[in-house]
Design an enzyme around this catalytic site. Structure first.
Site, PDB file in Angstrom:
ATOM      1  N   LYS A 196       0.841  -1.203   0.000  1.00  0.00           N
ATOM      2  CA  LYS A 196       0.000   0.000   0.000  1.00  0.00           C
ATOM      3  C   LYS A 196       0.873   1.250   0.000  1.00  0.00           C
ATOM      4  CE  LYS A 196      -0.412  -0.399   5.052  1.00  0.00           C
ATOM      5  NZ  LYS A 196      -1.260  -0.918   6.145  1.00  0.00           N
ATOM      6  N   TYR A 249      15.494  30.363   9.034  1.00  0.00           N
ATOM      7  CA  TYR A 249      14.261  31.080   9.366  1.00  0.00           C
ATOM      8  C   TYR A 249      14.119  31.248  10.869  1.00  0.00           C
ATOM      9  CZ  TYR A 249      12.375  30.680   4.631  1.00  0.00           C
ATOM     10  OH  TYR A 249      12.159  30.795   3.300  1.00  0.00           O
TER      11      TYR A 249
END
Ligand SMILES: *Cc1c(COP(=O)(O)O)cnc(C)c1O
Length: 372
Positions: free
Chosen positions: A35, A254
């Site tokens: 999956k 940042y």
């Protein structure tokens, strides 16, 4: 020198992990869970590799995954849809030949109707909820099914399955409780083969019924809490894009969440949270350059991270120099632990932007049918 971040997927290790599980659970069969695009590694390639090793049972989560995968495979494997049969999918599922996992009485009745309409017996798996409260029929609905056998008209039950909620912790009493309930209910379907274990159960429980559904262990993730018995399948490296030396006191990234305590050599590499490198690893995780730990300093940006490479010998620091993000020094499970998550999440978030390098299976798979 490398020119882009590169994900290496070792198909020999995948095949070896399959063989380890197969030999461990025999006479039960080993199914592969592919999956989420084979846990991010490429469902078609993974499925073909497993099939070449003799795997005959493949599990996806969604019908759309079965639809994408099945036309790419040679015949010889069954594809099961774990999340069940959503209303309206019955004709397409029957036409494709995918095997739905029936998770509710409603799904049973729609699949039975499809079988009667097409005049063909249709295969299915029946999932029982033995305690996880996620998918499958609760015991009282199974009772109703047993009391009303016509509900299963036209359905050929291939497996009875359930799923363990705490399989990664062998000590958890929920495992024995779920197994006991599974045994009680399965005894009512004496002719139907059974499957309970995912990777965790495969390594921690004894007695694996008729089939196991192995996912993370195939991909090299640790199926438990002790030393990892699996071979690593995934490697990730990225080039140094830029180097600079900053004086003590200078901020990085940042928000300037990191300030250098000393004169610091900073390497920037082109991998960020858009590549699935968790943002929470800012000022927390690390990478390795020439085997030396280089802490991530500052925040993880969308497309890059900054490393403190002050302790790395200068000869290993140049644009294009390889930096290990997942590899011999830093396992997939270590990255997951640093990020406060599980290997499954790291794998399934791996970026489509990475160059992908599939290392082939080295030795041809032994054809067991030719051995007397
Ligand atoms: C995902 C899944 C598996 C595989 O689990 P792993 O822990 O990756 O081995 C098995 N069974 C079901 C029902 C699943 O949803």
């Amino acid at each position: 020198m490398i020119t882009a971040a590169r994900l290496t997927i070792d198909l020999e290790a995948l095949a070896a992990n399959y063989r380890l599980i197969r030999d461990r659970v025999v006479p039960a069969q080993t199914g592969g869970v592919v999956k989420a695009d084979g846990y991010g590694l490429g469902a078609v390639t993974v499925a073909r590799t497993l099939m070449a090793e003799g795997c005959r049972h493949l599990f996806v989560a969604l019908f759309s995954e079965a639809e994408a995968l099945m036309p790419q495979l040679e015949s010889g494997a069954e594809v099961y849809v774990l999340n069940g049969l959503l209303p309206g999918l019955e004709p397409r599922c029957a036409g494709l030949g995918a095997i739905p996992v029936l998770n509710s009485l409603d799904q049973v009745s729609r699949w039975s109707a499809q079988a009667r309409q097409s005049g063909l017996a249709l295969p299915a798996v029946l999932q029982i909820d033995t305690g996880m409260s996620r998918m499958g029929l609760p015991p009282e609905e199974v009772e109703h099914l047993i009391a009303t056998p016509a509900l299963l008209d036209g359905i050929e039950l291939r497996f009875l399955i359930s799923h363990l909620a705490c399989a990664d912790d062998p000590e958890d009493p929920a495992n024995a409780a779920q197994e006991a309930l599974f045994n009680t209910i399965a005894a009512r379907f004496p002719q139907v083969p059974r499957a309970l274990d995912n990777s965790g159960g495969t390594f921690h429980r004894r007695g694996h019924f008729d089939l196991v559904r192995a996912g993370i262990a195939l991909y090299g993730g640790n199926p438990g809490t002790g030393p990892n018995p699996m071979q690593p399948v995934v490697g990730l490296e990225a080039p140094i894009a830029q180097l600079r030396t900053i004086p003590a006191g200078t901020g990085v990234g940042y928000g300037l969440t990191f300030h250098a305590a000393r004169e610091t050599r900073i390497a920037t590499i082109p991998v960020g949270y858009a590549d699935g490198w968790p943002r929470c690893l800012g000022n927390r995780g690390a990478a390795y350059v020439a085997g030396v730990r280089a802490p991530i300093v500052g925040r993880v940006s969308m497309d890059s991270i900054t490393l403190d490479v002050t302790d790395v010998p200068a000869g290993h620091l140049y644009p294009g120099a390889p930096v290990e993000l997942i590899g011999p020094n830093q396992s997939l499970d270590q990255v997951a632990a640093d990020a406060g998550t599980i290997s499954y999440e790291i794998l399934t978030q791996l970026s489509r932007r990475y160059d992908r390098d599939y290392l082939p299976v080295r030795a041809p798979a032994l054809d067991r049918s030719t051995i007397a």
